[in-house]
Design an enzyme around this catalytic site. Sequence first.
Site, PDB file in Angstrom:
ATOM      1  N   THR A 150       0.856  -1.195   0.000  1.00 10.36           N
ATOM      2  CA  THR A 150       0.000   0.000   0.000  1.00 10.36           C
ATOM      3  C   THR A 150       0.880   1.229   0.000  1.00 10.36           C
ATOM      4  O   THR A 150       1.868   1.271   0.744  1.00 10.36           O
ATOM      5  CB  THR A 150      -0.851   0.032   1.280  1.00 10.36           C
ATOM      6  OG1 THR A 150      -1.648  -1.141   1.310  1.00 10.36           O
ATOM      7  CG2 THR A 150      -1.728   1.264   1.353  1.00 10.36           C
ATOM      8  N   ARG A 178     -13.266  -8.400  -0.455  1.00 16.00           N
ATOM      9  CA  ARG A 178     -12.349  -8.367   0.697  1.00 16.00           C
ATOM     10  C   ARG A 178     -11.815  -6.949   0.934  1.00 16.00           C
ATOM     11  O   ARG A 178     -11.453  -6.241   0.003  1.00 16.00           O
ATOM     12  CB  ARG A 178     -11.188  -9.319   0.427  1.00 16.00           C
ATOM     13  CG  ARG A 178     -10.105  -9.355   1.519  1.00 16.00           C
ATOM     14  CD  ARG A 178      -8.935  -8.478   1.176  1.00 16.00           C
ATOM     15  NE  ARG A 178      -7.861  -8.592   2.167  1.00 16.00           N
ATOM     16  CZ  ARG A 178      -6.849  -7.733   2.261  1.00 16.00           C
ATOM     17  NH1 ARG A 178      -6.756  -6.716   1.432  1.00 16.00           N
ATOM     18  NH2 ARG A 178      -5.938  -7.873   3.189  1.00 16.00           N
ATOM     19  N   GLY A 180      -8.944  -4.776   3.314  1.00 12.97           N
ATOM     20  CA  GLY A 180      -7.828  -4.835   4.244  1.00 12.97           C
ATOM     21  C   GLY A 180      -7.868  -3.639   5.174  1.00 12.97           C
ATOM     22  O   GLY A 180      -8.915  -2.998   5.363  1.00 12.97           O
ATOM     23  N   THR A 201       1.417  -0.820   6.127  1.00 23.46           N
ATOM     24  CA  THR A 201       1.327  -1.681   4.945  1.00 23.46           C
ATOM     25  C   THR A 201       1.715  -3.090   5.363  1.00 23.46           C
ATOM     26  O   THR A 201       2.489  -3.273   6.286  1.00 23.46           O
ATOM     27  CB  THR A 201       2.242  -1.144   3.810  1.00 23.46           C
ATOM     28  OG1 THR A 201       2.169  -2.050   2.701  1.00 23.46           O
ATOM     29  CG2 THR A 201       3.687  -0.998   4.232  1.00 23.46           C
ATOM     30  N   GLY A 204      -3.309  -6.915   5.830  1.00 23.07           N
ATOM     31  CA  GLY A 204      -4.356  -6.135   6.484  1.00 23.07           C
ATOM     32  C   GLY A 204      -5.073  -6.887   7.582  1.00 23.07           C
ATOM     33  O   GLY A 204      -5.422  -6.318   8.622  1.00 23.07           O
TER      34      GLY A 204
END
Length: 321
Positions: A150, A178, A180, A201, A204
Amino acid sequence: MWGMIATWRMALEGITHASETLKNGGRSAKAVVSAVAEVEDFPFYKSVGYGGLPSENGEVELDAAFMDGDSLAFGAVGNLVDIANPIQVAHALSRERFNSFLVGTGAREWALSQGFAEKAMLTERAIQHYRKRCHETIDRGLSPYDGHDTVGIIGLDNHGSMSVGTSTSGLFMKRRGRLGDSPVVGSGFYCDSEIGAATATGVGEDLMKGCTSYEIVRRMEGGMAPQDAADSVVCELEDKLMARFGRVGDLSVVCMNRQGEFGAATNIQTFSFVVATRDLPATVYLAERRADRTYYTPADDQWMADYAARIRAPIGDPQYD
Ligand code: ASP
């Protein structure tokens, strides 16, 4: 004082450009949104925005969030399909009093109603990567979930305002629907201009178990230096999950306090992050943990060159990852 810090090398260009805004007295929200959008637009970053890797059904579902550290207002989108810049939608949502966290069709409909640009976000390269992974998973039993990152960017401006933005395509081959940590306030990001901000990051599902970003900010509020707050939160979460859950995924974080002091922590081999402040030109650091402490050094030219080659290498090439 002004400053920016971000997860991963991929933020370098965005930070380099956006830090000009801060240097010239501009606002942190503008700098953060433009820096994240630049990462979203770049097709070779395979875990954020355009070129992001798809879910198991072959669709690119994007998550993003923005938080204003002055008002604590945040906006977030999850599972957003085919909108060019999820961070801009999240930023716009942060101005809404209600309905500021939208997912799926509702997020897409709202983005279109507000005039945000539509764009087919699945690239040919991402399709090739998807096909390759389908084969590898069947033939070699690889985890379908490796291949994620991320971009999380924190900004502090000369007016003392802070903000944070995140954007990701989430876990590669994730199940449709889904979510995170990245669009979840307190887990993937948190920002309070009177204290500081943090963003995370990694996996998740595990980062959310520790409300990771909020916990880092809370420790900074209690007087911890950013580096100590980051290291202690990552180490304690890792230990707790190992002891009580029996396993733990990748956990990496960056944070900055309102004085522009920063910290980074990780439980993986090499975590790259980018910092720029009034006193430091945009720099990529490579972090690794030894015992309970994360150490980092600037990336050298060789590492930067290898990175540039790796992200552009043909799929299937041994360099490609
Ligand atoms: N935290 C992201 C997610 O779980 C992925 C990552 O940052 O690696 O969606």
